[in-house]
Design a protein around this motif. Structure first.
Motif, PDB file in Angstrom:
ATOM      1  N   ASP A  25      -7.521  40.335  67.267  1.00  0.00           N
ATOM      2  CA  ASP A  25      -8.525  39.383  66.869  1.00  0.00           C
ATOM      3  C   ASP A  25     -10.181  39.238  67.071  1.00  0.00           C
ATOM      4  O   ASP A  25     -10.784  39.229  66.217  1.00  0.00           O
ATOM      5  CB  ASP A  25      -8.061  37.848  67.374  1.00  0.00           C
ATOM      6  CG  ASP A  25      -6.882  37.556  65.831  1.00  0.00           C
ATOM      7  OD1 ASP A  25      -6.651  38.007  64.915  1.00  0.00           O
ATOM      8  OD2 ASP A  25      -6.223  36.009  67.097  1.00  0.00           O
ATOM      9  N   ASN A  26      -9.904  40.035  68.491  1.00  0.00           N
ATOM     10  CA  ASN A  26     -11.345  39.665  69.090  1.00  0.00           C
ATOM     11  C   ASN A  26     -11.892  40.713  69.028  1.00  0.00           C
ATOM     12  O   ASN A  26     -13.295  40.153  68.583  1.00  0.00           O
ATOM     13  CB  ASN A  26     -11.220  39.544  70.274  1.00  0.00           C
ATOM     14  CG  ASN A  26     -11.208  37.785  70.947  1.00  0.00           C
ATOM     15  OD1 ASN A  26     -11.490  37.238  70.423  1.00  0.00           O
ATOM     16  ND2 ASN A  26     -10.469  38.298  71.480  1.00  0.00           N
ATOM     17  N   GLY A 127      -7.818  45.377  81.837  1.00  0.00           N
ATOM     18  CA  GLY A 127      -8.382  43.548  81.758  1.00  0.00           C
ATOM     19  C   GLY A 127      -8.170  42.513  82.337  1.00  0.00           C
ATOM     20  O   GLY A 127      -7.367  41.428  82.185  1.00  0.00           O
ATOM     21  N   TYR A 128      -8.843  42.261  83.653  1.00  0.00           N
ATOM     22  CA  TYR A 128      -9.375  41.292  84.448  1.00  0.00           C
ATOM     23  C   TYR A 128     -10.419  40.750  84.196  1.00  0.00           C
ATOM     24  O   TYR A 128     -12.065  40.675  84.549  1.00  0.00           O
ATOM     25  CB  TYR A 128      -9.660  42.007  85.319  1.00  0.00           C
ATOM     26  CG  TYR A 128      -8.464  42.452  86.141  1.00  0.00           C
ATOM     27  CD1 TYR A 128      -7.148  41.326  86.602  1.00  0.00           C
ATOM     28  CD2 TYR A 128      -7.941  43.034  86.641  1.00  0.00           C
ATOM     29  CE1 TYR A 128      -5.933  42.214  87.351  1.00  0.00           C
ATOM     30  CE2 TYR A 128      -6.808  43.926  87.225  1.00  0.00           C
ATOM     31  CZ  TYR A 128      -6.523  42.778  87.346  1.00  0.00           C
ATOM     32  OH  TYR A 128      -4.808  43.293  87.800  1.00  0.00           O
ATOM     33  N   PRO A 279      -9.123  28.075  83.163  1.00  0.00           N
ATOM     34  CA  PRO A 279      -7.615  26.990  81.554  1.00  0.00           C
ATOM     35  C   PRO A 279      -7.033  28.371  82.008  1.00  0.00           C
ATOM     36  O   PRO A 279      -7.249  29.596  82.451  1.00  0.00           O
ATOM     37  CB  PRO A 279      -9.056  27.783  80.375  1.00  0.00           C
ATOM     38  CG  PRO A 279      -9.687  28.585  81.295  1.00  0.00           C
ATOM     39  CD  PRO A 279     -10.245  28.532  82.492  1.00  0.00           C
ATOM     40  N   PRO A 280      -6.168  27.834  81.155  1.00  0.00           N
ATOM     41  CA  PRO A 280      -4.579  28.698  80.692  1.00  0.00           C
ATOM     42  C   PRO A 280      -5.783  29.864  79.800  1.00  0.00           C
ATOM     43  O   PRO A 280      -6.977  30.064  79.701  1.00  0.00           O
ATOM     44  CB  PRO A 280      -4.351  27.682  79.460  1.00  0.00           C
ATOM     45  CG  PRO A 280      -4.944  26.639  80.218  1.00  0.00           C
ATOM     46  CD  PRO A 280      -5.623  26.802  80.944  1.00  0.00           C
ATOM     47  N   ALA A 281      -5.064  31.362  79.948  1.00  0.00           N
ATOM     48  CA  ALA A 281      -5.919  32.126  79.632  1.00  0.00           C
ATOM     49  C   ALA A 281      -5.727  32.508  77.518  1.00  0.00           C
ATOM     50  O   ALA A 281      -6.841  32.600  77.162  1.00  0.00           O
ATOM     51  CB  ALA A 281      -5.097  33.249  80.052  1.00  0.00           C
ATOM     52  N   LEU A 282      -4.797  31.602  77.602  1.00  0.00           N
ATOM     53  CA  LEU A 282      -4.877  31.558  76.156  1.00  0.00           C
ATOM     54  C   LEU A 282      -5.636  30.872  75.067  1.00  0.00           C
ATOM     55  O   LEU A 282      -5.513  30.391  73.880  1.00  0.00           O
ATOM     56  CB  LEU A 282      -3.137  32.417  75.844  1.00  0.00           C
ATOM     57  CG  LEU A 282      -2.559  33.386  76.035  1.00  0.00           C
ATOM     58  CD1 LEU A 282      -1.457  33.644  75.045  1.00  0.00           C
ATOM     59  CD2 LEU A 282      -3.952  34.082  74.889  1.00  0.00           C
ATOM     60  N   LEU A 283      -6.223  29.769  75.907  1.00  0.00           N
ATOM     61  CA  LEU A 283      -6.836  28.457  75.795  1.00  0.00           C
ATOM     62  C   LEU A 283      -8.005  29.279  74.954  1.00  0.00           C
ATOM     63  O   LEU A 283      -8.912  28.992  75.503  1.00  0.00           O
ATOM     64  CB  LEU A 283      -7.002  27.777  76.926  1.00  0.00           C
ATOM     65  CG  LEU A 283      -7.499  26.198  76.123  1.00  0.00           C
ATOM     66  CD1 LEU A 283      -6.467  25.550  75.493  1.00  0.00           C
ATOM     67  CD2 LEU A 283      -7.327  25.055  77.046  1.00  0.00           C
ATOM     68  N   ARG A 284      -8.386  29.380  73.532  1.00  0.00           N
ATOM     69  CA  ARG A 284      -9.411  29.796  72.914  1.00  0.00           C
ATOM     70  C   ARG A 284     -10.523  28.486  73.412  1.00  0.00           C
ATOM     71  O   ARG A 284     -10.221  27.457  73.344  1.00  0.00           O
ATOM     72  CB  ARG A 284      -9.729  29.720  71.464  1.00  0.00           C
ATOM     73  CG  ARG A 284      -7.830  31.574  70.488  1.00  0.00           C
ATOM     74  CD  ARG A 284      -8.282  31.575  69.670  1.00  0.00           C
ATOM     75  NE  ARG A 284      -7.432  32.647  68.942  1.00  0.00           N
ATOM     76  CZ  ARG A 284      -5.997  32.166  68.617  1.00  0.00           C
ATOM     77  NH1 ARG A 284      -5.838  31.277  68.949  1.00  0.00           N
ATOM     78  NH2 ARG A 284      -5.796  33.106  68.510  1.00  0.00           N
ATOM     79  N   ASN A 285     -11.981  29.489  73.818  1.00  0.00           N
ATOM     80  CA  ASN A 285     -12.875  28.793  74.109  1.00  0.00           C
ATOM     81  C   ASN A 285     -12.786  27.627  74.827  1.00  0.00           C
ATOM     82  O   ASN A 285     -13.954  26.969  74.008  1.00  0.00           O
ATOM     83  CB  ASN A 285     -13.344  28.459  72.315  1.00  0.00           C
ATOM     84  CG  ASN A 285     -14.013  29.786  71.419  1.00  0.00           C
ATOM     85  OD1 ASN A 285     -14.441  30.907  71.407  1.00  0.00           O
ATOM     86  ND2 ASN A 285     -13.165  29.046  69.894  1.00  0.00           N
ATOM     87  N   VAL A 286     -12.478  28.013  75.701  1.00  0.00           N
ATOM     88  CA  VAL A 286     -12.425  26.732  76.898  1.00  0.00           C
ATOM     89  C   VAL A 286     -12.941  27.984  78.444  1.00  0.00           C
ATOM     90  O   VAL A 286     -12.023  28.473  78.776  1.00  0.00           O
ATOM     91  CB  VAL A 286     -10.892  26.306  76.430  1.00  0.00           C
ATOM     92  CG1 VAL A 286     -12.027  25.306  78.006  1.00  0.00           C
ATOM     93  CG2 VAL A 286     -10.541  25.091  75.911  1.00  0.00           C
ATOM     94  N   PHE A 312     -11.504  36.439  76.227  1.00  0.00           N
ATOM     95  CA  PHE A 312     -11.094  38.165  76.354  1.00  0.00           C
ATOM     96  C   PHE A 312     -11.930  37.682  75.099  1.00  0.00           C
ATOM     97  O   PHE A 312     -12.697  39.330  74.688  1.00  0.00           O
ATOM     98  CB  PHE A 312      -9.767  37.398  75.070  1.00  0.00           C
ATOM     99  CG  PHE A 312      -8.431  36.966  75.989  1.00  0.00           C
ATOM    100  CD1 PHE A 312      -7.886  38.516  76.906  1.00  0.00           C
ATOM    101  CD2 PHE A 312      -7.728  36.138  76.404  1.00  0.00           C
ATOM    102  CE1 PHE A 312      -6.762  39.116  77.450  1.00  0.00           C
ATOM    103  CE2 PHE A 312      -6.971  36.220  76.927  1.00  0.00           C
ATOM    104  CZ  PHE A 312      -5.912  37.675  78.173  1.00  0.00           C
ATOM    105  N   LYS A 313     -12.720  37.568  74.237  1.00  0.00           N
ATOM    106  CA  LYS A 313     -13.678  37.953  72.984  1.00  0.00           C
ATOM    107  C   LYS A 313     -14.590  38.355  74.145  1.00  0.00           C
ATOM    108  O   LYS A 313     -15.442  39.745  73.331  1.00  0.00           O
ATOM    109  CB  LYS A 313     -13.789  36.319  72.073  1.00  0.00           C
ATOM    110  CG  LYS A 313     -14.592  37.656  71.172  1.00  0.00           C
ATOM    111  CD  LYS A 313     -15.508  36.008  70.003  1.00  0.00           C
ATOM    112  CE  LYS A 313     -16.244  36.621  69.444  1.00  0.00           C
ATOM    113  NZ  LYS A 313     -16.712  35.872  67.796  1.00  0.00           N
ATOM    114  N   ARG A 314     -15.622  38.034  75.030  1.00  0.00           N
ATOM    115  CA  ARG A 314     -16.261  38.777  76.040  1.00  0.00           C
ATOM    116  C   ARG A 314     -16.083  39.465  76.607  1.00  0.00           C
ATOM    117  O   ARG A 314     -17.349  40.082  76.736  1.00  0.00           O
ATOM    118  CB  ARG A 314     -16.921  37.587  76.820  1.00  0.00           C
ATOM    119  CG  ARG A 314     -17.220  36.298  75.747  1.00  0.00           C
ATOM    120  CD  ARG A 314     -17.744  35.284  77.455  1.00  0.00           C
ATOM    121  NE  ARG A 314     -19.252  35.159  77.636  1.00  0.00           N
ATOM    122  CZ  ARG A 314     -19.737  35.389  78.709  1.00  0.00           C
ATOM    123  NH1 ARG A 314     -19.129  35.382  80.464  1.00  0.00           N
ATOM    124  NH2 ARG A 314     -21.034  35.795  78.849  1.00  0.00           N
TER     125      ARG A 314
END
Length: 353
Positions: A25-26, A127-128, A279-286, A312-314
């Protein structure tokens, strides 16, 4: 090795939940790379995912993908127990690689990957992504400045914790097929030989979940602490005491049955504190929340709110920029990830010894 174009062609190995949500997705949102090939053993899933993302070439097995001469770099998101062997094959085929963590089940295997990438002059990232969180970047800047200027006095102690809960945050949008997952070996078989068999599954779990917090501690310190103590009461509760330059690090880790992800670092100085809450890893844009308490400035408490962004996107953008030689300092390198595994093993050796 061929020179990469300004728009590298990416191959993806693995199209499961994390492969789609956190990676495909990213990368699909970037205009700096091409989603070129996909290897996925599940036929229906492979076809659906390739159609969704417009991926032109598909393969049933990674052995086929890595022979494609047009693939510049590969993102590996397989079952953890197979990460080492797949990454090894990709590097051996002279492909730049990004893989999920942990890169291997033990330090001996991880060292093999690092040396192979070095020998072939390849970029290898692990993936850190929390190092690329905008809140983490802000906290690191404040931390470095406090150490340099001594504005908060000496660093006395670090209190870090990671309690894994339900962190999926209603993440959705992934394609689900009804095909069975491919057979995989038990990841406990990859744990260090010096561990008793009954402890190997627990170590594999610890390495997968808590290597993130080890990675972050090392990121802030620019060094690796020594291990003073480790107590592993049960798979849900553990405490480690680390130290570096007369600074004690209290590390609490475990798992809780809550809809939450509790992960933080508190840096205690003589005259203030820096608090990083992730934040939780899968909480988008936070991004991570950063609080600075300066007791010299009228007990001033400042909260920093970075731009809405997702680590993740960065991370995806960062890897592509590395491929295009726009970054020279690889802060998520295989070398760094190897040290995390070595530190985890040192912690567990304290219990064995």
């Amino acid at each position: 090795m061929k020179t990469l174009s300004n728009k590298p062609k990416l191959g993806f190995i693995g199209a499961g939940f994390i492969g789609q949500i956190a990676h495909l997705d990213n990368y699909a949102q970037l205009n700096t790379c091409e989603l070129y090939a996909l290897a996925e053993m599940r036929t229906d899933l492979r076809e659906q995912v390739s159609r969704k993302y417009g991926i032109g070439k598909t393969f049933a097995h990674h052995d086929e993908l890595i022979t494609d001469p047009d693939v510049d770099a590969i993102i590996v998101v397989t079952a953890r127990s197979h990460t080492f062997e797949v990454v090894f094959d990709c590097l051996q085929a002279n492909k730049h690689v990004f893989s999920e963590k942990p890169m291997a089940g033990n330090a001996e295997q991880a060292e093999i990957l690092v040396q192979l990438a070095k020998k072939k002059g390849l970029i290898y990232c692990v993936g850190y992504m929390k190092r690329l969180d905008e809140g983490v970047e802000k906290a690191k800047s404040l931390f470095d400045n406090a150490l340099k200027t001594q504005s908060l006095g000496k660093l006395l102690q670090i209190s870090a914790k990671c309690y894994m809960g339900d962190s999926y945050c209603k993440a959705s949008g992934n394609i689900i097929s009804h095909e069975s997952r491919p057979l995989m070996i038990d990841e406990m078989l990859l744990a260090p030989d010096w561990l008793d068999d009954d402890r190997k599954p627990d170590f594999a779990r610890y390495l997968n979940v808590h290597s993130h917090i080890l990675n972050l501690i090392r990121f802030f310190l620019n060094a690796t602490p020594s291990v003073e103590y480790f107590n592993y009461l049960n798979p849900l509760a553990h405490v480690a005491i680390l130290s570096i330059d007369n600074v004690l690090i209290n590390l609490e880790t475990g798992e809780v049955q809550q809809r939450d992800w509790q992960e933080s670092c508190t840096f205690v100085f003589e005259r203030g504190q820096l608090i990083l809450e992730l934040p939780p890893a899968l909480l988008r844009n936070v991004p991570a929340r950063v609080t600075l308490i300066d007791n010299l400035q009228n007990a001033e408490k400042r909260i920093f709110q970075p731009d809405w962004s997702w680590a993740f996107k960065r991370q995806a953008d960062y890897f592509v920029r590395l491929l295009c030689n726009q970054n020279s300092n690889n802060i998520i390198s295989g070398e760094e990830a190897l040290i995390d595994i070595q530190l985890a093993e040192s912690i567990w050796k304290k219990m064995v010894n």
